[in-house]
Design a protein around this motif. Structure first.
Motif, PDB file in Angstrom:
ATOM      1  N   ARG A 243       0.819  -1.212   0.000  1.00  0.00           N
ATOM      2  CA  ARG A 243       0.000   0.000   0.000  1.00  0.00           C
ATOM      3  C   ARG A 243       0.853   1.263   0.000  1.00  0.00           C
ATOM      4  O   ARG A 243       0.435   2.297  -0.525  1.00  0.00           O
ATOM      5  N   SER A 244       2.042   1.182   0.581  1.00  0.00           N
ATOM      6  CA  SER A 244       2.897   2.370   0.588  1.00  0.00           C
ATOM      7  C   SER A 244       3.287   2.778  -0.820  1.00  0.00           C
ATOM      8  O   SER A 244       3.594   3.942  -1.080  1.00  0.00           O
ATOM      9  N   TYR A 245       3.249   1.822  -1.753  1.00  0.00           N
ATOM     10  CA  TYR A 245       3.546   2.122  -3.153  1.00  0.00           C
ATOM     11  C   TYR A 245       2.278   2.351  -3.977  1.00  0.00           C
ATOM     12  O   TYR A 245       2.348   2.511  -5.196  1.00  0.00           O
ATOM     13  N   GLY A 246       1.129   2.329  -3.349  1.00  0.00           N
ATOM     14  CA  GLY A 246      -0.119   2.550  -4.073  1.00  0.00           C
ATOM     15  C   GLY A 246      -0.689   1.311  -4.719  1.00  0.00           C
ATOM     16  O   GLY A 246      -1.551   1.412  -5.598  1.00  0.00           O
ATOM     17  N   MET A 247      -0.258   0.109  -4.287  1.00  0.00           N
ATOM     18  CA  MET A 247      -0.711  -1.137  -4.907  1.00  0.00           C
ATOM     19  C   MET A 247      -1.686  -1.877  -3.991  1.00  0.00           C
ATOM     20  O   MET A 247      -1.550  -1.850  -2.774  1.00  0.00           O
ATOM     21  N   ARG A 248      -2.644  -2.555  -4.596  1.00  0.00           N
ATOM     22  CA  ARG A 248      -3.518  -3.460  -3.858  1.00  0.00           C
ATOM     23  C   ARG A 248      -3.062  -4.898  -4.093  1.00  0.00           C
ATOM     24  O   ARG A 248      -2.410  -5.212  -5.092  1.00  0.00           O
ATOM     25  N   ILE A 249      -3.450  -5.785  -3.143  1.00  0.00           N
ATOM     26  CA  ILE A 249      -2.976  -7.173  -3.158  1.00  0.00           C
ATOM     27  C   ILE A 249      -4.155  -8.125  -3.171  1.00  0.00           C
ATOM     28  O   ILE A 249      -5.121  -7.954  -2.419  1.00  0.00           O
ATOM     29  N   ILE A 250      -4.076  -9.140  -4.014  1.00  0.00           N
ATOM     30  CA  ILE A 250      -4.916 -10.336  -3.893  1.00  0.00           C
ATOM     31  C   ILE A 250      -4.028 -11.424  -3.323  1.00  0.00           C
ATOM     32  O   ILE A 250      -3.014 -11.779  -3.902  1.00  0.00           O
TER      33      ILE A 250
END
Length: 955
Positions: A330-337
């Motif tokens: 999230r610190s890089y602006g990404m979401r995770i599955i």
């Protein structure tokens, strides 16, 4: 981030203000308070802001910040002066600051309740909803610190900032003064501001899932150099599905001379790829995942699918690794599955993505599938494939550390390629939000849910979410209230999903049954009755019936205005030579399609016995039906996906056309009558909910006129005291009576009776006849144990009952007896309200005693309840006939009971400090009702996360 020692020591760093948010384009960012350690970040941020944006912020050219400016903008007391920053990759992309002011606009402290607010967003990130998110969070901070209004000065040309304020939904006033627009915003949340906030949340979260499911390019990190292995398998599946974007294989162990693998470019790191990669599938050991995530973040990857295991499913150490993984992404602006995911699939022709371990990509269809279990995901994909059903999308979230079922609902609500959403859930991270999203989605398309881990009282390994203590029966009732189709097994989920995706919704419960087997017809008839449907007598076409006979009978049934749905039963028919004809299944399938295509839109399902190749014939046939248009009315819902028996290959009744899409008008087939009927019954109940949801219930206006909300609030404040015990306190009988009375809920008084003389005096005061009761916890409401004596007509009867009490049950000090005047005879019921920290306030109703306590016959609804909720609540218990004149008894005053439910709902909705109420018994007579007992518990209200600013959960 902790403050430095220079920070004001009397105001600790408010870490609860930190939040991860989803921006308008689906990327994530972090909002946090600005500290003294942020000086360099602030200067760097300001240098990247255009001169025009600086002019709009300071009303004059302001090329750089002075040392004094930097000091002022990084030193806050977190009360009168507060600054928040939005960060990506640890760097600022936007800031907001408020300064408390007095009536003259000068710096002030409490009790001044107004603050001046100003925003600045980096030009490259304008249009992403950064300022809107900051406004939500700074407004929540201001309310926490006693600030009720924001004032802002904006240049008339700064249309973007004016729009941010205008669209927020807060009550506002505008004026034009000294060449600038003066805005004043009241920060109290309004119905409009909450609707705006939830609308933005929906669009942002849906977009974040859409970015994952429709990437322009995919990199598989951890692709093996030799065939086999997780990464190489995903790469193979991507290529086999015909992914329309660009694919890359990444592995730091690749030889420097290796340039391609399986026909795609091979690289040792993302930095070697000439373009930005949209989606990364990570298939490396857990200890190497942080390195891979950092590589992705530094090169602009938008989202991650983490297949790697070794996280929360391994215990506390793994759980901390999982939290760190989410924080890093999230610190890089990404979401995770994921992590521990099985993968994702998108069958849209423009995407054709199979970034999963599923060897075959399903056909295109109208069903969206979300599962928290890889094993269940495999089973569902296989089962749907065998039944010829196609999917629009598939997500197997594994440990669901980030993207969850709630996000999938947000996406499904908007996705035009999805007609039905199927979810297998093992945990609900935010039940309150889930029911809200499910209700909205179910209003436009069916939502079918299987809930695993229903009775364990704990979450499955890997699911690091709060555990709700709500009983499973209550969860099921709340889902039903939200329009969710709750089923018990994945087989039932597939059965219901195929019918709902492939057939129109039924207009009612009337079912026609026709077929060539009298016995199978009777089984179907019995199953319909058991499921609450209204079947007509089965039509037996006899075993000599031909496909044309089936077609004629089905067309006639569909044209009958007294029929809402048809179930066709089929066994092999007998030919002229007396032998079973097993090769004409394709002809039968075409006949059924032809009848359905030329008839009014009503659901049709087929029940067949697999004898002599009938299932194979059904599976091999081709639909001759012309495509039916997808109507928008409830009575004529779209036709789409459906299915053949679970043991058959892709079926004609559910076949896939040459372009890989499912033909319209598909008829689902089932190997057992009970399964077909159960699926149809769920469709009937859902259709009824849809019709009712179209005209929602209301809270009657009389409640506003007969309740004393301010008086109740003042009383609650007094009872809790200036420093309330976090554990709360139970009210005395008199305190509970006074509080409930403020909402028009009278409780019949009781008087203590510690000895016979006091009991007689109490009865004389109340008036005979009276009841003598024990209030000891082990005997309370236990008339069966002698703890209640009724209809004591005079002093002698009272003294005699008192003597028997003490002789049989114990001393008065143990029994705590009370005297109460008799109420009119009626039905004893129990009404309760309680607050679950996760799900919210819940209203419950049942008959007192064995029906609710022993048999669990209790109904539940979420608060606030409407008039329709109250009416349904009392009618949804199994023992409801007792209230409506069962076996010749007089019907009771159900309108009075509904009013009581609405009043209690209003009380707990208005005052979240009321954490539990139990009214027992409530005696409902033919005219009116009487509340004989009440217990109330108060406590400091639990936080309402659904009313605060948008934020992603951190588990």
């Amino acid at each position: 981030m902790e403050p430095s020692p220079e920070q004001s020591p009397h105001h600790a760093y408010p870490d609860h203000w930190e939040a991860d948010v989803v921006l308008r384009d689906g990327g994530t960012a972090r909002i946090r308070p600005i500290t003294t350690d942020d000086a360099e970040r602030l200067v760097s941020f300001y240098e990247q802001v255009s001169d025009e944006s600086k002019y709009y912020r300071f009303f004059a050219p302001y090329p750089r910040l002075s040392d004094r400016d930097v000091h002022r903008f990084t030193h806050h007391d977190y009360v009168d002066r507060v600054g928040l920053a939005v960060t990506i990759g640890g760097e600022f992309i936007g800031t907001v600051r408020y300064d408390r002011i007095n009536d003259q606009g000068r710096p002030a402290s409490a009790p001044a309740d107004e603050a001046e607010v100003a925003f600045l967003v980096q030009d490259a990130h304008q249009g992403r909803g950064v300022a809107s998110a900051l406004l939500e969070h700074i407004a929540a901070v201001a309310r926490e610190r006693g600030i009720r209004r924001f004032a802002a000065e904006v240049l008339p040309a700064n249309n973007k900032m004016i729009k941010v304020f205008r669209d927020a939904g807060y009550t506002q006033r505008r004026s034009f003064e000294d060449g600038s627009v003066h805005l004043t915003l009241d920060l109290e949340p309004t119905e409009k501001s909450l609707a705006v906030q939830r609308g933005r949340e929906q669009r942002a979260e849906a977009r974040s899932v859409q970015r994952l499911l429709a990437p322009g390019s995919v990199a598989v990190i951890g692709t093996g150099r030799t065939p086999g292995g997780v990464g190489r398998t995903v790469l193979r599946n991507l290529l086999a599905a015909g992914f329309t974007g660009r694919t890359y294989a990444v592995n730091r162990a690749f030889d420097e001379g290796l340039t391609t693998l399986d026909g795609v470019p091979a690289h040792r790191s993302l930095g070697e790829i000439d373009e930005q990669v949209d989606l990364a599938v990570i298939a490396v050991p857990a200890h190497r995942v942080p390195e891979a995530v950092a590589d992705c973040g530094e090169h602009g990857v938008q989202g991650l699918v983490v297949l790697s295991a070794g996280y929360a499913e391994r215990g506390s150490a793994g759980r901390e690794l999982q939290r760190e993984l989410v924080r890093q992404a999230r610190s890089y602006g990404m979401r995770i599955i994921g992590p521990n995911a099985f993968g994702i699939i998108n069958t849209a022709e423009s995407v054709r993505l199979n970034a999963s371990l599923a060897p075959e990509s399903p056909a295109r269809g109208r069903i969206g599938l979300f599962t928290q279990s890889g094993a269940i995901g495999i089973a569902l994909l296989s089962g749907l494939h065998r039944r010829g059903a196609g999917l629009s999308s598939f997500i197997s979230a594994g440990n669901r550390a980030d993207v969850s079922g709630n996000d999938f609902l947000q996406y499904s609500f908007e996705d035009q390629d999805t007609d039905v959403a199927l979810l297998y859930l093992e945990s609900l991270g935010n039940p309150r939000k889930f029911t809200r999203l499910a209700r909205r989605t179910a209003a436009v398309k069916p939502v079918v849910v299987v809930k695993g881990a229903r009775h364990s009282g704990t979450n499955p390994p890997g699911h690091a979410v709060p555990v709700s203590r709500i009983p499973d029966a209550t969860v099921s009732a709340l889902m039903r209230q939200a329009g969710v189709i709750r089923v018990d097994t994945v087989t039932e989920m597939v059965d219901a999903g195929l019918l709902l995706a492939g057939q129109p919704l039924p207009a009612g419960p009337r079912v026609a049954i026709l077929g060539n087997s009298e016995s199978l017809g009777l089984l179907t008839y019995d199953a319909c009755l058991a499921e609450g449907l209204r079947p007509r007598p089965p039509i037996d076409l006899t075993t000599a019936a031909s496909p044309q006979d089936f077609r004629d009978a089905l067309a006639e049934a569909l044209a009958d205005s007294t029929c809402d749905a048809v179930i066709v039963t089929a066994i092999p028919w007998v030919g002229e030579n007396g032998e079973a004809e097993t090769g004409d299944g394709e002809v039968l399938a075409a006949a059924l399609h032809g009848a359905a295509a030329g008839s009014p839109a009503k659901p049709v399902a087929v029940v067949h016995v697999e004898i002599g190749g009938l299932a194979e014939a059904l599976a091999a046939a081709s639909s001759t039906a012309a495509p039916r248009t997808r109507p928008t009315t409830l009575a004529a819902q779209p036709s789409g996906t459906s299915g053949a028996p679970a043991t058959a290959p892709p079926a004609a009744l559910t076949e896939v056309d040459a372009e890989g899409t499912e033909p319209p008008g598909r008829i689902p087939a089932y190997p057992a009558a009970e399964r077909a009927v159960r699926a149809l019954a769920e469709a009937v109940k859902y259709a009824q909910w849809r019709r009712q949801a179209a005209t929602p219930g209301k809270v009657p206006e009389f409640l506003d006129e007969t309740t004393d909300e301010p008086g109740a609030a003042a009383l609650i404040d007094t009872l809790l005291g200036a420093t309330p015990d976090p554990r709360g306190r139970s009210l005395t009988h008199d305190e509970a009576r006074e509080l409930l009375g403020r909402y028009g809920i009278p409780v019949r008084p009781t008087l203590p009776a510690p000895d016979p003389e006091t009991a007689v005096a109490a009865a004389a005061r109340l008036g005979y006849p009276v009841a003598l009761k024990t209030t000891a916890p082990h005997l309370r409401h236990r008339a069966d144990l002698g703890g209640v004596r009724l209809d004591l007509a005079d002093e002698d009867a009272l003294r005699r009952a008192y003597g028997e009490f003490t002789e049989l049950l114990g001393k008065p000090a143990e029994l705590l007896p009370v005297v109460q005047s008799m109420a009119p005879r009626g039905v004893d019921t129990v009404v309760r309200a309680s607050i679950d920290a996760a799900a919210g306030a819940i209203l419950s109703f049942g008959l007192a005693g064995a029906p609710s306590e022993l048999l669990g016959d209790t109904a539940h609804r979420l608060v606030p309840a409407t008039d329709r909720d109250a009416a349904e609540l009392i009618r949804s218990i199994k023992a409801a006939p007792v209230l409506f004149g069962w076996r010749g008894s007089a019907p009771v005053d159900t309108p009075a009971l509904e009013e009581l439910l609405l009043r209690l709902s209003r009380l707990v909705d208005d005052h979240p400090e009321v954490v539990s109420v139990a009214l027992e018994p409530v005696v409902v007579a033919p005219q009116g009702l009487t509340v004989l007992g009440a217990s109330v518990r108060l406590a400091p209200p639990p936080p309402r996360g659904d009313l605060g600013p948008r934020r992603l959960p951190n588990y």
